[in-house]
Structures are given as C-alpha cells and as structure tokens.
Design an enzyme around this catalytic site. Structure first.
Site, mmCIF file in Angstrom:
data_model
loop_
_atom_site.group_PDB
_atom_site.id
_atom_site.type_symbol
_atom_site.label_atom_id
_atom_site.label_comp_id
_atom_site.label_asym_id
_atom_site.label_seq_id
_atom_site.Cartn_x
_atom_site.Cartn_y
_atom_site.Cartn_z
ATOM 1 N N THR A 118 0.389 7.149 0.785
ATOM 2 C CA THR A 118 -0.018 5.749 0.682
ATOM 3 C C THR A 118 -1.165 5.602 -0.322
ATOM 4 O O THR A 118 -1.679 6.583 -0.861
ATOM 5 C CB THR A 118 -0.435 5.214 2.056
ATOM 6 O OG1 THR A 118 -1.470 6.049 2.600
ATOM 7 C CG2 THR A 118 0.751 5.203 3.011
ATOM 8 N N TYR A 119 -1.580 4.360 -0.540
ATOM 9 C CA TYR A 119 -2.576 4.020 -1.561
ATOM 10 C C TYR A 119 -3.834 4.858 -1.386
ATOM 11 O O TYR A 119 -4.425 4.897 -0.303
ATOM 12 C CB TYR A 119 -2.910 2.529 -1.455
ATOM 13 C CG TYR A 119 -3.841 2.028 -2.521
ATOM 14 C CD1 TYR A 119 -3.442 2.001 -3.854
ATOM 15 C CD2 TYR A 119 -5.107 1.570 -2.199
ATOM 16 C CE1 TYR A 119 -4.295 1.533 -4.836
ATOM 17 C CE2 TYR A 119 -5.970 1.096 -3.175
ATOM 18 C CZ TYR A 119 -5.559 1.080 -4.489
ATOM 19 O OH TYR A 119 -6.411 0.620 -5.460
ATOM 20 N N PRO A 120 -4.285 5.534 -2.459
ATOM 21 C CA PRO A 120 -5.377 6.506 -2.303
ATOM 22 C C PRO A 120 -6.788 5.929 -2.314
ATOM 23 O O PRO A 120 -7.695 6.524 -1.749
ATOM 24 C CB PRO A 120 -5.179 7.434 -3.513
ATOM 25 C CG PRO A 120 -4.520 6.580 -4.544
ATOM 26 C CD PRO A 120 -3.635 5.631 -3.777
ATOM 27 N N SER A 133 0.809 -1.219 0.000
ATOM 28 C CA SER A 133 0.000 0.000 0.000
ATOM 29 C C SER A 133 0.840 1.267 0.000
ATOM 30 O O SER A 133 0.309 2.368 -0.048
ATOM 31 C CB SER A 133 -0.933 0.015 1.214
ATOM 32 O OG SER A 133 -1.903 -1.002 1.099
#
Length: 711
Positions: A320-322, A137
C-alpha cells in the site's frame, strides 16, 4: 471522454490494468467500458513538472547576491517547467487540450504533493474543464476499480492543493532569503567561501546532528568501579553485582575496595527471589519512518533508498501507499487480512508462518483503530502477492519486512520470565537478573535465532552460603554515539519529546515532529549534498561547515523545531479547509523580512576567528584540473574547494581498491597528471599501477600500467 492524469508512468499502468487498454507512446487509451462509457485517455507526469522560478528570473536585478536586495518578496510567484521534463509536459498538455476530453480526473498520489503535481499541470496547461479526484492507497486492480467508482469532487481535496502551494511559497520565501543573508554575512567574516543553504526543516535537523556531535566532543570519559561477588549456595553458583539506590557505579576505586574488604569471606544470604512473567505483543505495523529505521539498522539502507524501494513495490501494486505516518489500519482494510495471509502462504518463505497464524486482530486496537489512521493507513502487503523472483534483491528485503510485520501481528504475544535474586552480605545488597523465553509467540516470524536465555540458579529465600570471591572491576563511561540515518529519521519524528515547553511538545506531536514521512529522507540527502554532513561507518558526522552555520543561527527560530512545528500545524489546518492560505503566505513574508533583519543585527556578535584561521591554514594540494580552483583534503576524499561556488565535480577518493591515496600522490597527480607507481590495488586480482588524469571526455581518473596503455 475523460482524461486521467497520474503522477508517474508505473502508477498510470496500474490504473489502466483493470480495464481493456492500449499503450501508446505518450499515453494509454482505455476502451469504452462500464466505468468509462466513452473511454478515457490516461497520461502521466514524471513527479513535479514545474518549479518556482529562481529570484533572478522574476527580477534580473536579483541575480547578484547583495544584502541591499534582501528580503526578496515577489508580488506573485512564477512557475517554470523543469527543463528536463518539457517533453512530458507537452504530452500531458496535448491530452488535456484534446477537444474530445470533457472531464479531467486527477490521479496523483493521495497526498498534498500528489494534489499539487496534477492540479498545477492542469493550471499551467491553461485548461478549465470539470475535475474529479481519484483517491486510492492501493494500486491493486480491485482497489483501483472501486476508487474509480467512487470519485471525489475536486473541491473536496482542493484544500490539499492550497496547503501544498502555501508550503512551497513559504519555503521559497524563508529558504531563498535566509540562505542569501547567512551566506553573505558568514562569508564577510572570512570563513569558508561557500553557500550556506538554510531551510525550515533542514536547519533544525542539522541542529540535531551538530548538538549530538558537540556532546561527543565535550564528553569527558571517566573511570567507574563495580563490585562483583561470586556466591555458592549448596553447590548452586552465580554472580551478583553490588547495588545501591544510585546504581552500581563507584567513582572512586577506594570506595569499591572498601566494600570488597567488608564482604570477603562473609556469609551470604538469599534475601529475595522474584519471578514475573511478562507478555510482549507483536510490534506495530509499519509507518514509513519505522520501516526506514529498521531497514537502515538491518541492511544499512539509506532512508532515501528504502522509500524508493517501497515506492517501487507500491507502483507494482504489491504494497500500500508508502508515505504514511500511521501504524494502524481501519476495519475495512483489516477485513482483507485473512485473504492476504492465505496468498502469502503460497510464497515459500511464509508458507508455514502465514498458514499457522493464531489469532484474528480485527478487534485489536494496537493494529485496527480508525481514530489513529490519518490520511493513509499503515504499510501492508496487498492481495496482489508477487513472485519473489520478479523482485530485485533489495525489493525482496523490503517486501519481506512488510510481509512479516503483518504475519507477526496475527500471532500471540511472546512470554518472558523475568527473575531476580537479591543476595545480602550483612547490609550489602548484590543483585542478579535473569530472563527466559517461555513462549515464543510471534518471535519466530521476525527473528531467525534467539539470544541465549540468562537462567538463574534454583535457590530459595533464606538460604545461606559463601561469598567465594569478591572482586572490583573497572569500567569507563562512554560518550553518546552519532546518529545512524535510521536513528536520525526517528529523532526527527520524536524531536518534541525532550522539550520543556508543554504546548510546543503537543504541537510537534500533532504534526509528527520535523518534516513529513515523505520528505525526511530527502532532507537527509540534501544535507549530505550540501556538504553539511557525511556518513562515516554508517553514522552521520557534521562537517565544519555545519558548525559554522549552527553558530550563526544559534538561538534563532531557524535552529529550533518550533518554527516548522507551528508551520506544519497551520498547513494542516489549511489542508482541512480550516484556515486560509493567503493569510499564512502573508505571515511568511513578514517572517522572511524579520529573519533577514535579525541575521544582520546578530552578525556583529558572531565569533568565527577560529574557523577563519583554519581556512587560512588549510593547505591546497594543487590546482583543480577541471576548474583551476584549489584541491583540498575533504576528510574521506580529495575534492575541489570551489564546489559550492561553481559545482566543480573533481573528486578523488582517499581509498581506491583497498589502497590509501596519500596527499603526496595527489600533489603529483595535480602537478604532472600522474602519481607515483602504487603497488597493491585489489581488483579481481592484485595489481600495481599509476593513477593518471585524462583530459578527454571532460576529464577522468584512470589507471596506467608500466609499459602498457591506460585503462
């Protein structure tokens, strides 16, 4: 040797960064190392490389839209490479088929679409080699190295692939069949000849917009009256508002004036003085929807733009992963917060703020709660802190929101004093409320300036004074406002909260409302592209086309959040390996059949006469210079009325460089290729010119100056 398949080029670069590598034209070669004993070949897709073939490519007889051919239920679904991405697929396929490659690592985004993109490419390449799954992530070198050292077996994430496949098949079945049947039936009623696209998420989302617009149109503004008294208590002056159990509003002026007469010149008594301190904790960390809503409110960014900017920051390893629906993190992520805050303090905007945080949040379940983290945790900055000058201006704005959110979480709550004074004139009650910020806590991190406090005078209970003035003020009830795009995102997420069906409320809560974090912005963009709604002064307004569709699908599952809620619930079960995908697809086929039949049965009761009349009365301004169709007034612009039939792109804004372009000038342009001479365009300096149509380069709108060539 291993082949790694990423979802996008920037993601591939981030995955290669921790290792010695060489960038080639179509892939990256990773040198042998501890992680990759024999080296690795890293390639990438460009988002989805394949799409389900349209009906007529599965069956030529379906090219013509006819009720007799509905429902369209393929025995099997066929995929086709997206034409613009054929070269990328060829590059990926060459890597996968390389005889030196003995294992494939799927490295798409850590979500069901990322699973589908990579696994489908492998399948369509005809390759059957052992596979592993990279699940990460954060794209910082440290996170990437750790993830490659802890690869998952592909069977662990394969349910996500089945979930994504089931969703795409079912969406095709409902979307293709419902769109055709409603388009054909609506057109048969003599209204606007347009394609009426229908979808399980986009249609109930449009229903929210149309429902709000109908509330506005049906709203009848009414006057109301309030009684305001000005008191003097031994030199301390303040105002109070007459308050009843039902509120402060009188519908009739006479009732308010009667209170005024009863209070004028009377003695006033301070009946009650109350002060209560309330602490307000820092806001939660951001999910995608809360980030989109805030960026829309603060910067007027569309949800799509916010997602694109955050995705860019993610691919550069800065956040981090949106695409997450969580506002929480796990303890493992929280353990890195002190290091991240220290690195943020090296950036000028956060130097003081990040260095002077006041608490550790490891034990605060408002932020650190593994039970409330779904597939992905909240959007936070990574330990890789950017040089802000390396970011675009808009990227800086999004990064600033995310960084300040994390910093603010590490500050103490703000404390407000809420106070009130109840003043009585005989039995009549007047209230005044105040609010004062006692302790700023986290607020300076998120707010540059504070609103002025509403301070109350120093009075004591039982104190007597005079009502120096009592007046009646008039107000007007206001209709609800249209949604902004950010508010619509929030409404989609919270759609179930106002329903009476408690079971359905729980279903929608469990699946986070309409759509997913990753798809809501796309749904809104598609509704705009389909000309179902427009953005006017940063608020969403439905078009006549939207009202027509909503009248047709009224009281059906297509207009309700129930279908998509129960659908997403079942898809999540498939993604967890708790339900079979084939059963869901079979149910979707039966649902498509039912929806087609229901639409045909209900169409007899549709009443579209008013829309049909509007269409016949709609005046054509002339023939479209591109396709020969009729150019009509579209509200904020003049456009080709045949757009939804042939995708004709002719469009002329009603406002150009500060000047309103009249319908009369558009008629002249369409008839003779040139408007009247228009004065007062505002460029770098004001100028006067004709607007002309030039046939070269597929037709363009240009300016032409008197006695000069066009530009």
């Amino acid at each position: 040797m291993q082949a790694i398949v990423a979802e996008k080029a920037l993601q591939a670069q981030a995955l290669a960064a921790p290792f010695r590598h060489v960038k080639k034209r179509t892939h990256i070669e990773i040198a042998p190392c501890e992680t990759f004993r024999n080296g690795a070949l890293l390639t990438w897709c460009s988002g989805h490389l394949f799409e389900i073939a349209p009906p007529h490519e599965m069956n030529p007889l379906l090219k013509k839209w006819q009720l007799e051919t509905l429902p369209m239920i393929p025995e099997s679904f066929k995929y086709k490479v997206i034409p613009s991405k054929a070269s990328r697929f060829k590059a990926v396929k060459e890597i996968l088929r390389n005889p030196d490659v003995t294992e494939i690592i799927a490295a798409g985004d850590p979500a069901r679409e990322g699973e589908l993109i990579v696994q489908l490419v492998v399948r369509m390449s005809g390759v059957k080699k052992p596979m592993k799954r990279l699940w990460v992530s954060s794209l910082t070198p440290k996170a990437v190295e750790q993830a490659f050292s802890n690869l998952l077996d592909i069977e662990q994430t394969k349910p996500l692939y089945h979930e994504a496949m089931a969703r795409s098949y079912a969406d095709w079945l409902i979307g293709m069949n419902a769109s055709r049947v409603y388009t054909l039936l609506i057109q048969s009623k003599g209204v606007e000849r347009s394609v009426y696209s229908v979808g399980r998420v986009q249609t109930p989302t449009l229903a929210l917009v149309v429902k709000r617009e109908r509330e506005i149109l049906q709203f009848v503004s009414k006057p109301f009256y309030e009684v305001i008294a000005r008191f003097n208590m031994d030199g301390a002056t303040y105002e109070g508002k007459y308050t009843m159990e039902s509120g402060t509003h009188f519908e009739k002026k006479e009732e308010a004036m009667a209170i005024q007469e009863q209070c004028l010149g009377k003695t006033a008594v301070v009946q009650k003085v109350k002060t209560e301190n309330k602490s307000v904790p820092p806001p939660a960390l951001h999910s995608l929807s809360t980030l989109q809503a805030l960026a829309n409110k603060r910067f007027k960014f569309s949800p799509k733009k916010t997602l694109e900017l955050t995705q860019s920051l993610y691919e550069k390893s800065f956040v981090t992963y949106p695409r997450t629906d969580s506002n929480h993190v796990t303890a493992d992520e929280a353990a890195a917060f002190p290091d991240i805050l220290m690195k943020l303090s090296a950036l000028a905007p956060y130097k003081t703020l990040a260095a002077q945080t006041t608490r550790n949040i490891m034990s605060d379940k408002r932020y650190v709660n593994e039970k409330l983290v779904s597939d992905h945790y909240a959007i936070i900055p990574t330990e890789k802190v950017p040089s802000l000058q390396s970011l675009s201006g808009d990227e800086q704005k999004i990064y600033d929101i995310i960084a300040r959110s994390l910093i603010a979480a590490h500050y103490d709550p703000a404390v407000f004093a809420h106070s009130s004074i109840q003043t009585n004139i005989e039995s009549h009650v007047f209230m005044m409320n105040g609010k004062q910020l006692l302790f700023q806590g986290w607020r300076p991190v998120l707010f540059e300036s504070e609103k002025e406090d509403v301070l109350l005078p120093s009075v004591i209970e039982g104190q007597q004074g005079a009502a120096e003035d009592v007046k009646v003020t008039k107000g007007q009830t206001m209709p609800p406002k249209r949604y902004t795009e950010g508010e619509l995102i929030t409404a989609m997420k919270n759609v179930g909260q106002s329903l009476d069906d408690k079971e359905l409320v729980q279903v929608l809560k469990s699946v986070s409302g309409l759509g997913e974090e990753s798809t809501r912005s796309n749904i809104i963009e598609r509704l705009k592209q389909l000309q179902y709604m427009e953005v006017e002064q940063h608020r969403v307004a439905p078009t006549q086309k939207a009202f027509i569709l909503m009248d047709a699908v009224e009281n059906t599952l297509l207009a309700s959040p129930e279908l998509t809620g129960r659908w997403e619930q079942r898809l999540k079960e498939i993604g967890k390996g708790e339900a079979p995908a084939n059963v869901f697809i079979d149910q979707s086929k039966r649902l498509a059949e039912k929806m087609v039949q229901d639409a045909i049965n209900h169409s007899a009761s549709w009443q579209f006469e008013s829309y049909a009349k509007q269409r016949t009365e709609e005046k054509s301004l002339g023939f479209c210079p591109k396709c020969g169709g009729s150019v009509v007034d579209k509200g904020t612009f003049y456009g080709c009325g045949s757009y939804m039939i042939n995708k004709c792109s002719f469009r002329l804004s009603k406002k150009m460089l500060g000047k309103t372009i009249s319908a009369a000038n558009v008629k002249k342009l369409l008839e003779g290729g040139k408007t009247n001479f228009i004065k007062g365009f505002k460029g770098k300096r004001s100028f006067d010119a004709y607007i002309v149509w030039k046939e070269k380069k597929e037709g363009t709108i240009q300016f032409e100056f008197q006695n000069k060539k066009s530009t």
